[in-house]
Design a protein around this motif. Structure first.
Motif, PDB file in Angstrom:
ATOM      1  N   PRO A  96      -3.484-101.216   3.473  1.00 45.55           N
ATOM      2  CA  PRO A  96      -2.619-100.392   2.230  1.00 45.55           C
ATOM      3  C   PRO A  96      -3.189 -99.154   2.278  1.00 45.55           C
ATOM      4  O   PRO A  96      -4.337 -98.728   2.413  1.00 45.55           O
ATOM      5  N   HIS A  97      -2.478 -98.373   1.610  1.00 44.38           N
ATOM      6  CA  HIS A  97      -2.708 -96.900   1.616  1.00 44.38           C
ATOM      7  C   HIS A  97      -2.863 -96.487   0.151  1.00 44.38           C
ATOM      8  O   HIS A  97      -2.197 -97.127  -0.701  1.00 44.38           O
ATOM      9  N   ASP A  98      -3.691 -95.451  -0.420  1.00 41.51           N
ATOM     10  CA  ASP A  98      -3.908 -94.956  -1.672  1.00 41.51           C
ATOM     11  C   ASP A  98      -2.737 -94.178  -2.363  1.00 41.51           C
ATOM     12  O   ASP A  98      -1.924 -93.615  -1.092  1.00 41.51           O
ATOM     13  N   GLY A  99      -2.272 -94.119  -3.306  1.00 42.00           N
ATOM     14  CA  GLY A  99      -1.294 -93.598  -3.936  1.00 42.00           C
ATOM     15  C   GLY A  99      -1.532 -92.140  -3.877  1.00 42.00           C
ATOM     16  O   GLY A  99      -2.922 -91.431  -3.904  1.00 42.00           O
ATOM     17  N   GLY A 100      -0.599 -91.147  -3.935  1.00 40.88           N
ATOM     18  CA  GLY A 100      -0.850 -90.066  -3.878  1.00 40.88           C
ATOM     19  C   GLY A 100      -1.036 -89.220  -5.192  1.00 40.88           C
ATOM     20  O   GLY A 100      -0.731 -89.449  -6.426  1.00 40.88           O
TER      21      GLY A 100
ATOM     22  N   VAL B 129       6.485 -82.175 -19.230  1.00 44.42           N
ATOM     23  CA  VAL B 129       6.416 -82.733 -18.115  1.00 44.42           C
ATOM     24  C   VAL B 129       5.823 -83.888 -17.988  1.00 44.42           C
ATOM     25  O   VAL B 129       4.780 -84.293 -18.644  1.00 44.42           O
ATOM     26  N   THR B 130       6.269 -84.681 -17.312  1.00 42.46           N
ATOM     27  CA  THR B 130       5.818 -86.093 -16.934  1.00 42.46           C
ATOM     28  C   THR B 130       4.981 -85.704 -15.379  1.00 42.46           C
ATOM     29  O   THR B 130       5.804 -85.736 -14.459  1.00 42.46           O
ATOM     30  N   VAL B 131       3.764 -86.118 -15.366  1.00 39.91           N
ATOM     31  CA  VAL B 131       3.101 -85.930 -14.112  1.00 39.91           C
ATOM     32  C   VAL B 131       2.517 -87.554 -13.884  1.00 39.91           C
ATOM     33  O   VAL B 131       1.571 -87.947 -14.752  1.00 39.91           O
ATOM     34  N   ARG B 132       2.732 -87.961 -12.827  1.00 41.27           N
ATOM     35  CA  ARG B 132       2.090 -89.448 -12.608  1.00 41.27           C
ATOM     36  C   ARG B 132       1.672 -89.495 -10.720  1.00 41.27           C
ATOM     37  O   ARG B 132       2.252 -88.784 -10.062  1.00 41.27           O
ATOM     38  N   GLY B 133       0.288 -90.269 -10.974  1.00 40.79           N
ATOM     39  CA  GLY B 133      -0.080 -90.359  -9.641  1.00 40.79           C
ATOM     40  C   GLY B 133       0.518 -91.680  -8.890  1.00 40.79           C
ATOM     41  O   GLY B 133       0.951 -92.623 -10.014  1.00 40.79           O
ATOM     42  N   GLY B 134       0.485 -91.728  -7.834  1.00 35.44           N
ATOM     43  CA  GLY B 134       1.115 -92.698  -7.138  1.00 35.44           C
ATOM     44  C   GLY B 134       0.337 -94.137  -7.234  1.00 35.44           C
ATOM     45  O   GLY B 134      -0.986 -94.018  -7.157  1.00 35.44           O
ATOM     46  N   ASP B 135       0.904 -95.020  -7.255  1.00 31.80           N
ATOM     47  CA  ASP B 135       0.143 -96.453  -7.446  1.00 31.80           C
ATOM     48  C   ASP B 135      -0.277 -96.805  -6.047  1.00 31.80           C
ATOM     49  O   ASP B 135       0.183 -96.772  -4.994  1.00 31.80           O
ATOM     50  N   GLY B 136      -1.635 -97.619  -6.050  1.00 36.64           N
ATOM     51  CA  GLY B 136      -2.252 -97.953  -4.640  1.00 36.64           C
ATOM     52  C   GLY B 136      -1.146 -99.177  -3.982  1.00 36.64           C
ATOM     53  O   GLY B 136      -0.710 -99.908  -4.798  1.00 36.64           O
ATOM     54  N   GLY B 137      -1.345 -99.125  -2.811  1.00 32.58           N
ATOM     55  CA  GLY B 137      -0.754-100.330  -2.041  1.00 32.58           C
ATOM     56  C   GLY B 137      -1.419-101.572  -2.336  1.00 32.58           C
ATOM     57  O   GLY B 137      -2.572-101.990  -2.610  1.00 32.58           O
ATOM     58  N   TRP B 138      -0.518-102.554  -2.109  1.00 32.74           N
ATOM     59  CA  TRP B 138      -0.885-104.147  -2.489  1.00 32.74           C
ATOM     60  C   TRP B 138      -1.484-104.587  -1.108  1.00 32.74           C
ATOM     61  O   TRP B 138      -0.786-104.351  -0.225  1.00 32.74           O
ATOM     62  N   ASP B 139      -2.635-105.504  -0.957  1.00 30.42           N
ATOM     63  CA  ASP B 139      -3.090-106.078   0.150  1.00 30.42           C
ATOM     64  C   ASP B 139      -2.843-107.472   0.086  1.00 30.42           C
ATOM     65  O   ASP B 139      -3.208-108.181  -0.582  1.00 30.42           O
TER      66      ASP B 139
ATOM     67  N   GLY C 147      -8.781-105.766   0.392  1.00 33.36           N
ATOM     68  CA  GLY C 147      -8.874-105.036  -0.850  1.00 33.36           C
ATOM     69  C   GLY C 147      -7.573-104.256  -0.880  1.00 33.36           C
ATOM     70  O   GLY C 147      -7.139-103.575  -0.293  1.00 33.36           O
ATOM     71  N   GLY C 148      -7.272-104.057  -2.425  1.00 30.54           N
ATOM     72  CA  GLY C 148      -6.125-103.172  -2.702  1.00 30.54           C
ATOM     73  C   GLY C 148      -6.518-101.823  -2.693  1.00 30.54           C
ATOM     74  O   GLY C 148      -7.571-101.227  -2.627  1.00 30.54           O
ATOM     75  N   ALA C 149      -5.489-100.862  -2.492  1.00 35.06           N
ATOM     76  CA  ALA C 149      -5.736 -99.423  -2.205  1.00 35.06           C
ATOM     77  C   ALA C 149      -5.777 -98.744  -3.511  1.00 35.06           C
ATOM     78  O   ALA C 149      -5.458 -99.458  -4.745  1.00 35.06           O
ATOM     79  N   ASP C 150      -6.472 -97.567  -3.821  1.00 36.72           N
ATOM     80  CA  ASP C 150      -6.708 -97.030  -5.072  1.00 36.72           C
ATOM     81  C   ASP C 150      -5.282 -96.139  -5.617  1.00 36.72           C
ATOM     82  O   ASP C 150      -4.726 -95.472  -4.689  1.00 36.72           O
ATOM     83  N   GLY C 151      -5.253 -96.110  -6.818  1.00 32.68           N
ATOM     84  CA  GLY C 151      -3.972 -95.229  -7.369  1.00 32.68           C
ATOM     85  C   GLY C 151      -4.597 -93.710  -7.330  1.00 32.68           C
ATOM     86  O   GLY C 151      -5.533 -93.314  -7.232  1.00 32.68           O
ATOM     87  N   GLY C 152      -3.576 -92.940  -7.252  1.00 32.32           N
ATOM     88  CA  GLY C 152      -3.585 -91.378  -7.354  1.00 32.32           C
ATOM     89  C   GLY C 152      -3.811 -91.068  -8.685  1.00 32.32           C
ATOM     90  O   GLY C 152      -3.331 -91.435  -9.610  1.00 32.32           O
TER      91      GLY C 152
ATOM     92  N   GLY D 246      -4.004-100.769  -6.573  1.00 33.94           N
ATOM     93  CA  GLY D 246      -3.228-101.994  -5.909  1.00 33.94           C
ATOM     94  C   GLY D 246      -3.902-103.484  -5.857  1.00 33.94           C
ATOM     95  O   GLY D 246      -5.246-103.563  -5.903  1.00 33.94           O
ATOM     96  N   ALA D 247      -3.220-104.535  -5.881  1.00 31.46           N
ATOM     97  CA  ALA D 247      -3.826-105.567  -6.063  1.00 31.46           C
ATOM     98  C   ALA D 247      -4.246-106.372  -4.399  1.00 31.46           C
ATOM     99  O   ALA D 247      -3.795-105.623  -3.682  1.00 31.46           O
ATOM    100  N   SER D 248      -4.960-107.297  -4.444  1.00 29.03           N
ATOM    101  CA  SER D 248      -5.092-107.884  -3.180  1.00 29.03           C
ATOM    102  C   SER D 248      -5.097-109.436  -3.478  1.00 29.03           C
ATOM    103  O   SER D 248      -5.540-110.105  -4.370  1.00 29.03           O
ATOM    104  N   THR D 249      -4.663-110.116  -2.151  1.00 24.53           N
ATOM    105  CA  THR D 249      -4.511-111.659  -2.225  1.00 24.53           C
ATOM    106  C   THR D 249      -5.843-112.269  -2.032  1.00 24.53           C
ATOM    107  O   THR D 249      -5.886-113.216  -3.020  1.00 24.53           O
ATOM    108  N   VAL D 250      -6.807-111.634  -1.430  1.00 29.21           N
ATOM    109  CA  VAL D 250      -8.011-112.224  -1.284  1.00 29.21           C
ATOM    110  C   VAL D 250      -9.311-111.348  -1.570  1.00 29.21           C
ATOM    111  O   VAL D 250     -10.333-111.588  -1.873  1.00 29.21           O
ATOM    112  N   GLY D 251      -9.124-110.227  -1.530  1.00 24.95           N
ATOM    113  CA  GLY D 251     -10.119-109.075  -1.678  1.00 24.95           C
ATOM    114  C   GLY D 251      -9.967-108.420  -2.987  1.00 24.95           C
ATOM    115  O   GLY D 251      -9.312-108.998  -3.922  1.00 24.95           O
ATOM    116  N   SER D 252     -10.644-107.378  -3.396  1.00 26.87           N
ATOM    117  CA  SER D 252     -11.079-106.717  -4.845  1.00 26.87           C
ATOM    118  C   SER D 252      -9.739-105.875  -4.847  1.00 26.87           C
ATOM    119  O   SER D 252      -9.188-105.063  -4.014  1.00 26.87           O
TER     120      SER D 252
END
Length: 364
Positions: free
Chosen positions: A209-213, A228-238, A245-250, A274-280
């Protein structure tokens, strides 16, 4: 708690505000206009011309080099899509470029939809979108939707900028920002700046999984953001059961190299981990990151200068945001008003400043 009101004012305007137009050129993909492509019309254009783009999907790179023109969609609502790299560069001081109601898409995830560089003049982006793409299996990484470099005056009104998503076997740890500004001055009015979400890691996909931008990145730049609405991308799910483990949010905003960010009634939201099935699970991003200065302003101007096609003696509605009961000052002028960042001292000290246009009216 502040309450808000929308105040509609009827304003009698001059036929054309802030721009002397030499002529109009029609862009028609069926060949029924002056040119079938935007770049073809630019080859015919002179300073002050208006390029009216009829509905269509234009697959082309567009370069405005030392040319002061308007490029506007004939119809609103995303009817004009430009798939390619759109570049505005070398605009002289006191000249103006206006892009209106265009939907800009890069040709691939590692390309930038809109680049503005080496411009001393005013570049206005009105009601446009620049949206990155997802390109599974790309080995070239991803790029931001909009890149501004060495530009003294860039204004975006009610625009949406979203970076490209990192996917497949791409290089780099995270997806791309919505907007990156380097050694520039940018004013944002309304709209949203969004970092792309990270891709998920699954057995049938990229595995990792990749981190959010990051939503907005400033390097040696000043940015004023109102509403203005400014938002970081969500981290990918593992979801591959490998325990990575899940990826970090931006982060919502990253300010570096002596940058300054001024905020008025803007919303900054960090990406979720991001969430993860078996990791953190991944870590959530931050609202602010980096070493630059961020300041929330109160009781500052919340209106904006937007040129428009206005028939003589017609009425134009103007909308203002602010606290209920506040006095609204309306300025009507044939010459461009001072840009916010020509008033750095006033902004940094929160002291009032006065603009003196030919006509001034007040409404409560």
């Amino acid at each position: 708690m502040r309450s808000h009101a929308t105040l509609a004012l009827l304003v009698v305007c001059s036929p054309l505000v802030n721009q002397a137009f030499a002529g109009a050129l029609f862009v028609d993909p069926a060949g029924l206009g002056d040119a079938p492509t935007i770049q073809g019309a630019l080859a015919l254009a002179q300073d002050g011309d208006v390029l009216i783009v009829r509905p269509g999907h234009y697959v082309e790179d567009v370069v405005l080099d030392d040319l002061a023109v308007w490029i506007v969609a004939q119809q609103t609502g995303g009817t004009v899509v430009v798939e390619g790299m759109f570049q505005v560069r070398n605009l002289p001081r006191f000249d103006q470029v206006v892009l209106r109601d265009l939907e800009l898409v890069p040709p691939s995830s590692d390309r930038i939809a809109l680049t503005i560089e080496d411009c001393a003049g005013h570049v206005q982006i009105l009601g446009c979108s620049a949206t990155g793409v997802v390109e599974s299996g790309s080995a070239f990484g991803v790029s931001e939707a909009v890149h501004v470099a060495r530009a003294e005056r860039v204004t975006a009104v009610d625009c949406s900028f979203t970076g490209s998503e990192l996917s497949g076997l791409s290089f780099g740890p995270r997806s791309a920002p919505g907007l990156v500004a380097v050694d520039s001055r940018v004013a944002l009015w309304g709209g949203e700046i969004v970092g792309a979400d990270g891709s998920d890691g699954v057995l049938t996909g990229p595995f990792v999984p990749h981190d959010g931008g990051t939503g907005l990145v400033l390097m040696g730049s000043k940015c004023y953001a109102s509403g203005v609405t400014v938002r970081g991308g969500d981290g990918g799910w593992d979801g591959d059961f490998l325990g990575l483990g899940g990826a970090d949010g931006g982060d919502a905003v990253e300010t570096q190299l002596g940058s300054f960010l001024y905020l008025v009634e803007s919303t900054l939201t960090a990406g979720s981990g991001g969430a993860s099935t078996v990791g953190s699970p991944g870590q959530a991003g931050a609202q602010f990151a980096g070493s630059g200065a961020v300041r929330v302003l109160e009781l500052t101007s919340q209106s904006n200068d937007v040129p428009a096609f206005v028939p003589g003696s017609s009425f134009v509605p103007a909308t203002f945001r602010g606290a209920r009961g506040s006095v609204v000052e309306l300025y009507i002028t044939l010459s461009p008003p001072p840009h916010l960042f020509d008033l750095d001292d006033a902004v940094s000290t929160s002291s009032p400043f006065v603009v003196s246009p030919p006509i001034k009216s007040n409404a409560g």
